[in-house]
Motif scaffolding. Structure first.
Motif, PDB file in Angstrom:
ATOM      1  N   TRP A  77       1.265   5.874   0.745  1.00  0.00           N
ATOM      2  CA  TRP A  77       1.046   6.509   1.920  1.00  0.00           C
ATOM      3  C   TRP A  77       0.055   7.570   1.665  1.00  0.00           C
ATOM      4  O   TRP A  77      -0.494   8.072   2.807  1.00  0.00           O
ATOM      5  CB  TRP A  77       2.318   7.284   2.212  1.00  0.00           C
ATOM      6  CG  TRP A  77       3.018   8.020   0.920  1.00  0.00           C
ATOM      7  CD1 TRP A  77       3.912   7.349   0.190  1.00  0.00           C
ATOM      8  CD2 TRP A  77       2.741   9.038   0.276  1.00  0.00           C
ATOM      9  NE1 TRP A  77       4.321   7.967  -0.912  1.00  0.00           N
ATOM     10  CE2 TRP A  77       3.410   9.132  -1.002  1.00  0.00           C
ATOM     11  CE3 TRP A  77       1.753   9.998   0.573  1.00  0.00           C
ATOM     12  CZ2 TRP A  77       3.262   9.876  -1.964  1.00  0.00           C
ATOM     13  CZ3 TRP A  77       1.357  10.982  -0.477  1.00  0.00           C
ATOM     14  CH2 TRP A  77       2.323  11.153  -1.701  1.00  0.00           C
ATOM     15  N   ASN A  78      -0.571   7.789   0.669  1.00  0.00           N
ATOM     16  CA  ASN A  78      -1.402   8.870   0.472  1.00  0.00           C
ATOM     17  C   ASN A  78      -2.817   8.785   1.265  1.00  0.00           C
ATOM     18  O   ASN A  78      -3.287   9.741   1.736  1.00  0.00           O
ATOM     19  CB  ASN A  78      -1.611   9.253  -0.916  1.00  0.00           C
ATOM     20  CG  ASN A  78      -2.346   8.020  -1.670  1.00  0.00           C
ATOM     21  OD1 ASN A  78      -2.346   6.955  -1.458  1.00  0.00           O
ATOM     22  ND2 ASN A  78      -3.132   8.694  -2.801  1.00  0.00           N
TER      23      ASN A  78
ATOM     24  N   CYS B 287      -4.837   9.941  -5.858  1.00  0.00           N
ATOM     25  CA  CYS B 287      -4.738   9.298  -7.341  1.00  0.00           C
ATOM     26  C   CYS B 287      -5.754   9.724  -8.259  1.00  0.00           C
ATOM     27  O   CYS B 287      -5.776   9.875  -9.593  1.00  0.00           O
ATOM     28  CB  CYS B 287      -4.399   7.751  -7.495  1.00  0.00           C
ATOM     29  SG  CYS B 287      -5.622   7.156  -6.224  1.00  0.00           S
TER      30      CYS B 287
ATOM     31  N   THR C  22      -1.193  -1.052  -4.626  1.00  0.00           N
ATOM     32  CA  THR C  22      -1.598   0.294  -4.864  1.00  0.00           C
ATOM     33  C   THR C  22      -0.441   1.198  -4.890  1.00  0.00           C
ATOM     34  O   THR C  22       0.287   1.113  -3.906  1.00  0.00           O
ATOM     35  CB  THR C  22      -2.670   0.857  -3.756  1.00  0.00           C
ATOM     36  OG1 THR C  22      -3.911   0.042  -4.035  1.00  0.00           O
ATOM     37  CG2 THR C  22      -3.139   2.132  -4.317  1.00  0.00           C
ATOM     38  N   GLY C  23      -0.099   1.835  -5.809  1.00  0.00           N
ATOM     39  CA  GLY C  23       0.999   2.986  -5.921  1.00  0.00           C
ATOM     40  C   GLY C  23       1.410   3.131  -7.252  1.00  0.00           C
ATOM     41  O   GLY C  23       0.405   3.381  -8.096  1.00  0.00           O
ATOM     42  N   SER C  24       2.646   3.400  -7.600  1.00  0.00           N
ATOM     43  CA  SER C  24       2.861   4.324  -8.793  1.00  0.00           C
ATOM     44  C   SER C  24       2.783   3.101 -10.095  1.00  0.00           C
ATOM     45  O   SER C  24       3.022   1.905  -9.786  1.00  0.00           O
ATOM     46  CB  SER C  24       4.329   4.743  -8.619  1.00  0.00           C
ATOM     47  OG  SER C  24       5.282   3.675  -8.516  1.00  0.00           O
TER      48      SER C  24
ATOM     49  N   GLN D 189      -6.185   2.772   2.304  1.00  0.00           N
ATOM     50  CA  GLN D 189      -5.571   1.814   1.263  1.00  0.00           C
ATOM     51  C   GLN D 189      -5.546   0.500   1.846  1.00  0.00           C
ATOM     52  O   GLN D 189      -5.394  -0.708   1.229  1.00  0.00           O
ATOM     53  CB  GLN D 189      -4.206   2.222   0.872  1.00  0.00           C
ATOM     54  CG  GLN D 189      -4.158   3.634   0.322  1.00  0.00           C
ATOM     55  CD  GLN D 189      -4.932   3.843  -0.881  1.00  0.00           C
ATOM     56  OE1 GLN D 189      -5.577   2.898  -1.650  1.00  0.00           O
ATOM     57  NE2 GLN D 189      -4.954   5.106  -1.820  1.00  0.00           N
TER      58      GLN D 189
ATOM     59  N   GLY E 118      10.230  -0.748  -0.045  1.00  0.00           N
ATOM     60  CA  GLY E 118       9.854  -1.127  -1.178  1.00  0.00           C
ATOM     61  C   GLY E 118      10.622  -1.950  -1.981  1.00  0.00           C
ATOM     62  O   GLY E 118      10.259  -3.278  -2.254  1.00  0.00           O
TER      63      GLY E 118
ATOM     64  N   GLU F  47       1.301  12.412 -13.892  1.00  0.00           N
ATOM     65  CA  GLU F  47       0.831  12.365 -12.708  1.00  0.00           C
ATOM     66  C   GLU F  47       1.700  13.293 -11.687  1.00  0.00           C
ATOM     67  O   GLU F  47       2.982  13.053 -11.639  1.00  0.00           O
ATOM     68  CB  GLU F  47       0.640  11.215 -12.090  1.00  0.00           C
ATOM     69  CG  GLU F  47      -0.221  11.200 -10.628  1.00  0.00           C
ATOM     70  CD  GLU F  47      -0.662   9.767 -10.313  1.00  0.00           C
ATOM     71  OE1 GLU F  47       0.274   9.040  -9.817  1.00  0.00           O
ATOM     72  OE2 GLU F  47      -1.565   9.761  -9.834  1.00  0.00           O
TER      73      GLU F  47
ATOM     74  N   THR G 136       0.852  -1.243  -0.051  1.00  0.00           N
ATOM     75  CA  THR G 136       0.118   0.156  -0.032  1.00  0.00           C
ATOM     76  C   THR G 136       0.965   1.205   0.045  1.00  0.00           C
ATOM     77  O   THR G 136       1.780   1.132   0.716  1.00  0.00           O
ATOM     78  CB  THR G 136      -0.794  -0.149   1.172  1.00  0.00           C
ATOM     79  OG1 THR G 136      -0.107  -0.098   2.520  1.00  0.00           O
ATOM     80  CG2 THR G 136      -1.971  -1.083   1.248  1.00  0.00           C
TER      81      THR G 136
ATOM     82  N   GLU H 198       6.589   3.172   3.406  1.00  0.00           N
ATOM     83  CA  GLU H 198       7.660   3.383   4.288  1.00  0.00           C
ATOM     84  C   GLU H 198       7.250   4.990   5.201  1.00  0.00           C
ATOM     85  O   GLU H 198       7.807   4.915   6.229  1.00  0.00           O
ATOM     86  CB  GLU H 198       9.087   3.850   3.359  1.00  0.00           C
ATOM     87  CG  GLU H 198       9.582   2.685   2.908  1.00  0.00           C
ATOM     88  CD  GLU H 198       8.988   2.494   1.498  1.00  0.00           C
ATOM     89  OE1 GLU H 198       7.821   2.818   1.454  1.00  0.00           O
ATOM     90  OE2 GLU H 198       9.616   1.939   0.699  1.00  0.00           O
TER      91      GLU H 198
ATOM     92  N   LYS I 260       2.273  -4.913   3.516  1.00  0.00           N
ATOM     93  CA  LYS I 260       3.726  -4.291   3.370  1.00  0.00           C
ATOM     94  C   LYS I 260       3.389  -2.855   3.155  1.00  0.00           C
ATOM     95  O   LYS I 260       2.862  -2.633   2.272  1.00  0.00           O
ATOM     96  CB  LYS I 260       4.519  -4.988   2.323  1.00  0.00           C
ATOM     97  CG  LYS I 260       6.062  -4.392   2.629  1.00  0.00           C
ATOM     98  CD  LYS I 260       6.491  -3.070   2.857  1.00  0.00           C
ATOM     99  CE  LYS I 260       6.493  -2.013   1.605  1.00  0.00           C
ATOM    100  NZ  LYS I 260       6.793  -0.761   2.039  1.00  0.00           N
TER     101      LYS I 260
ATOM    102  N   LEU J  71      -3.345   1.938  -9.797  1.00  0.00           N
ATOM    103  CA  LEU J  71      -2.004   2.980 -10.253  1.00  0.00           C
ATOM    104  C   LEU J  71      -2.409   4.191 -10.337  1.00  0.00           C
ATOM    105  O   LEU J  71      -3.371   4.776  -9.520  1.00  0.00           O
ATOM    106  CB  LEU J  71      -1.660   2.252 -11.408  1.00  0.00           C
ATOM    107  CG  LEU J  71      -1.167   0.705 -11.270  1.00  0.00           C
ATOM    108  CD1 LEU J  71      -0.708   0.308 -12.652  1.00  0.00           C
ATOM    109  CD2 LEU J  71      -0.056   0.580 -10.221  1.00  0.00           C
TER     110      LEU J  71
END
Ligand code: NAD
Length: 462
Positions: A146-147, A279, A222-224, A152, A203, A369, A144, A173, A170, A246
């Motif tokens: 951090w936003n 996102c 979920t992330g970039s 998430q 990560g 983005e 997941t 960070e 996980k 994403l």
């Protein structure tokens, strides 16, 4: 909350295998507020073994009992909502009222929705001469960002548990304390040992080990988009299930018949909310040429009102990245009408709410983005032009359409290549499927569609 110096694995807080730690920093004052263990591949392996061992028992637990544990989890989140909001504010920097309403409030709604779905979902159906069973996919590796740190997590763990899967999480960070608080809540809710496990870490170390682990059946990420592509490739090579949520570059399409003042004020608020780190934010506002100048003026005034009240972005790297995009916008010929690259404060990772006019669809700020409080206003000539611009990125996560007539807005929305569209400011729905078209991802989260990601079917013929 106080940071744990261990990992939550198999129902207990255990020391990590290695001694490395990750510092957690408050983005408002740049002070270190805690340290958590930086897990390694060995920690991930121990957690996956615990999840695998717990799987048969949890998968066989009647859905009503799984629902009861999820109800208990929701209740713990309700009881600890102030602490959740304070923790998110401390490690993400979001203003406290926003943390209370959104960062604590939304996960409570989502956990509640899965408590209900676990109790009511038809895990078994008759199809002709067959009985079709919906069975848990198995061990889930959840990774997941951090936003929206708790949302998430809950958007993955709650449906996984409802389905009868076990999980290794996980988290990002930058926001591990919220994840540790969630692990405490899972324990308080009486979820059996090994059903949910937490490994904090970097990560490329812990995240990658989890994504590549042969004993993980589904990776939900979920992330970039950059990391998502790697995870998708790894999963593909192993014929393993994968769900990817994403990036996005969503369009806010203001049709000529719309209430312009409302469309612009809601549109600006949408982009500035969570300091632009959403996102699904509508970072491109598309306005007809006849009303363009008026929209720019309204947006500039709306953005200027926010000042530094939106809170900082998450870390120094993100701040530098967003400022780099603002500078690139200027270099490519866009016009700043609010904000700019200078930080509004000497301390903290703040970025001024920024609005660009004279943005053309091919500019970097209209294609990539940014993940910061930056809005681009783009001019269109007619509806066909608006549609081409709206669909003209690699992304397709969300969007908005405004029109005087709802039918007109719906007709336009149906032609957008995107997973969610808000009509005339439609409200967030915690049980509506959320996920992307094109490079915004694969799979859906939330509601019954989100539950389906964690289920596989078995047909028995009679
Ligand atoms: P990121 O991809 O860098 O990190 C996301 C998570 O992946 C973190 O937990 C990170 O530790 C982990 N990770 C990093 N490298 C990894 C690797 N090689 N293998 C496995 N795991 C790894 O993204 P971020 O900067 O944390 O988050 C911001 C991005 O997330 C934005 O692009 C945003 O659009 C996207 N996002 C998408 C959604 C959605 O639902 N579509 C929601 C929130 C954020």
């Amino acid at each position: 909350m106080k940071a744990h110096d261990g990992m939550y694995i198999d129902g207990a807080w255990r020391p990590a295998v290695g001694a490395d730690t990750i510092e957690v920093v408050n983005p408002v004052d740049e002070q270190v507020i805690g340290r958590v263990p930086a897990g390694t591949a060995e920690d991930v392996d121990i957690a996956v073994r615990a999840a695998r061992a717990a799987l048969p028992g949890w998968a066989a637990t009647p859905p009503a009992e799984r629902a009861a544990r999820l109800t208990a989890l929701r209740d713990v989140l309700v009881a600890r909502k102030d602490e959740i909001a304070e923790t998110v504010t401390a490690e993400l920097g979001a203003p406290l009222p926003f943390s209370q309403m959104v960062h604590a409030g939304v996960p409570i709604a989502v956990a509640g929705s899965y408590a209900e779905l676990a109790a009511t979902h038809a895990f078994e159906e008759k199809v002709g001469n067959s009985t079709v069973y919906q069975e848990p996919v198995g061990v889930v590796g959840a990774i997941t960002p951090w936003n929206y740190p708790l949302h998430q997590i809950v958007a993955k763990v709650a449906p996984a548990l409802a389905a009868g899967c076990t999980v290794v999480l996980k988290p990002a960070e930058d926001t591990p304390l919220t994840a540790q608080l969630f692990a405490e809540a899972v324990a308080e809710a009486g979820v059996p040992a090994g059903v949910f496990n937490l490994v904090t870490g970097l990560g490329p170390v812990a995240g990658q080990a989890l994504a590549e682990h042969p004993n993980v059946d589904l990776v939900s990420f979920t992330g970039s988009t950059a990391v998502g592509k790697r995870i998708g490739a790894t999963a593909g090579a192993a014929i393993k299930r994968v769900a990817l949520e994403l990036g996005g570059k969503s369009a806010n399409v203001v049709l000529p018949s719309a209430d312009l003042a409302k469309a612009v004020s809601v549109g600006v608020a949408n982009v500035m909310s969570n300091s632009g780190q959403t996102c699904s934010a509508w970072t491109r506002m598309l306005v007809h040429t006849a009303r363009y100048d008026e929209a720019v003026e309204l947006a500039a005034a709306a953005a200027a009102k926010y000042g530094d009240r939106i809170g900082p972005v998450v870390n120094a790297k993100q701040q530098a990245r967003v400022r780099g995009y603002i500078e690139k916008g200027v270099a490519e010929g866009a016009r700043i009408v609010a904000g700019g690259p200078e930080s509004p404060r000497d301390q903290g990772y703040f970025v001024s709410p920024t609005v660009f006019a004279d943005v053309t669809p091919d500019m970097t700020i209209a294609q990539e983005e940014i993940f910061g409080p930056v809005l681009s206003i783009i001019r269109y000539e007619d509806e066909a032009d608006a549609l081409r611009i709206a669909n003209g990125t690699v992304y397709g996560l969300a969007g908005a359409v405004w029109a005087g007539d709802e039918a007109e807005a719906i007709a336009f929305a149906r032609r957008l290549d995107t997973g969610q569209v808000d009509i005339n400011g439609g409200r967030f729905n915690p049980v509506a499927p959320f996920g992307g078209y094109k490079q915004s991802g694969v799979g859906r989260e939330l509601g019954s569609h989100g539950l389906s990601e964690y289920l596989q079917t078995k047909s028995l013929q009679f």
